[in-house]
Enzyme design. Sequence first.
Site, short mmCIF file in Angstrom:
data_model
loop_
_atom_site.label_atom_id
_atom_site.label_comp_id
_atom_site.label_asym_id
_atom_site.label_seq_id
_atom_site.Cartn_x
_atom_site.Cartn_y
_atom_site.Cartn_z
CG HIS A 114 -2.03 -0.95 1.19
ND1 HIS A 114 -2.86 -1.13 0.11
CD2 HIS A 114 -2.45 -1.84 2.13
CE1 HIS A 114 -3.74 -2.08 0.37
NE2 HIS A 114 -3.51 -2.53 1.58
CG ASP A 159 -3.16 -8.11 0.78
OD1 ASP A 159 -4.23 -7.47 0.87
OD2 ASP A 159 -2.41 -8.28 1.75
CG HIS A 201 -6.93 -5.11 1.86
ND1 HIS A 201 -6.31 -5.86 2.84
CD2 HIS A 201 -8.21 -4.91 2.28
CE1 HIS A 201 -7.17 -6.10 3.82
NE2 HIS A 201 -8.32 -5.54 3.50
CG ASP A 250 -5.39 -9.84 3.33
OD1 ASP A 250 -5.09 -10.44 2.28
OD2 ASP A 250 -4.99 -8.69 3.59
#
Length: 369
Positions: free
Chosen positions: A142, A179, A181, A267
């Site tokens: 991120h 991931d 996200h 996740d």
Amino acid sequence: MTTGFFWDEKCFWHAGGAYALTLPIGDYVQPLAAGGLPENPETKRRLKNLMEVSGIVQDLEMQSAKPATWSDLARVHPESFLKKFKETSDAGGGELGLRTPFLKGGFEIAALSAGLAKEALAQVLEGTLDNAYSLSRPPGHHCLPDWPNGFCLLNNIAIAIEAAIAANQATRFAVVDWDVHHGNGTEAIFYDRDDVLTISIHQEHNYPLDTGDACDRGTGTGTGYNMNIPLPAGCGHETYLDVIDRIVTPALMEYAPDVIIVACGFDASAYDPIAQMLCSADTYRQMTARMMDTAAKLCDGKLVLVHEGGYSEAYVPFCGHAVMEQLSGSPHTAPDPMADTLSQRQPGPRARAFQQDLVTDLAKDLLGA
């Protein structure tokens, strides 16, 4: 297979600062923290502990690495950001972006996390290892060049790639981010370049809320070399494998990278507290197997996985262990205690039909197929 596993105890010592109860206990005891962010050391530590208990560490090249140097970091992050990060870290810690708190020494731990990824990639590219896993913490995908967010303080994968380019180890890289996200930081860093293919499979608008759309394909010379695969909540094992088989693998085959790097978050598992997907440990095992097969066809098996998210302390270790079993071919196993339960929690026929149609539409949009 010669499989490397890169880790360092100090990476478990990254703590949440303003988001946690911390005590000034000195430099030789892991900081105490309570009530902090979901990103905590236990998921990573318990993965490492499970590997010790199962015995799989006997079949891996277990090692640490030197921290990424200032020059390494500066190839990705502006000097102004790095100086502010270092000064804040030296002064006791703080927070520079969004959900990125750190304590004193946070800069050094983040540089070490990036150094693990850098060394893993370097050894795979030079042929010392066939493949490798970097248990990097804090995570990185991120983090934009000048703005950390989402628990990520430095972009570990981008730093590793730029170091490999500087060392003339490779010229074409593919990053597959599974991931849950969106990998907005990695996307932003390479958005206008064609020497790095970035592919992100993620839950649509989970985090960040305003990035990760399928229409975001890159700009300038990078047009077409960024691919986003946003999925609705509730996707599980079969849909993730569909995405790998019908979109990711064809894109990799067309691009033909020198190495494949996976931003490996756990996740998307059914037990993650901040996502709503239904993947199992076997999902990660099979996705890893597919990446290994594709790497064998394209780049002599050169494959590196770098740890990102995953917040179930009980289940991340089994997902990670399944990946390590697949990477190394080790006979030391850690059977998934939730396998039977998860097989019954997968989407039903109507949801699967919808998800298959969605993957078909995404394949048409992204591949023209």
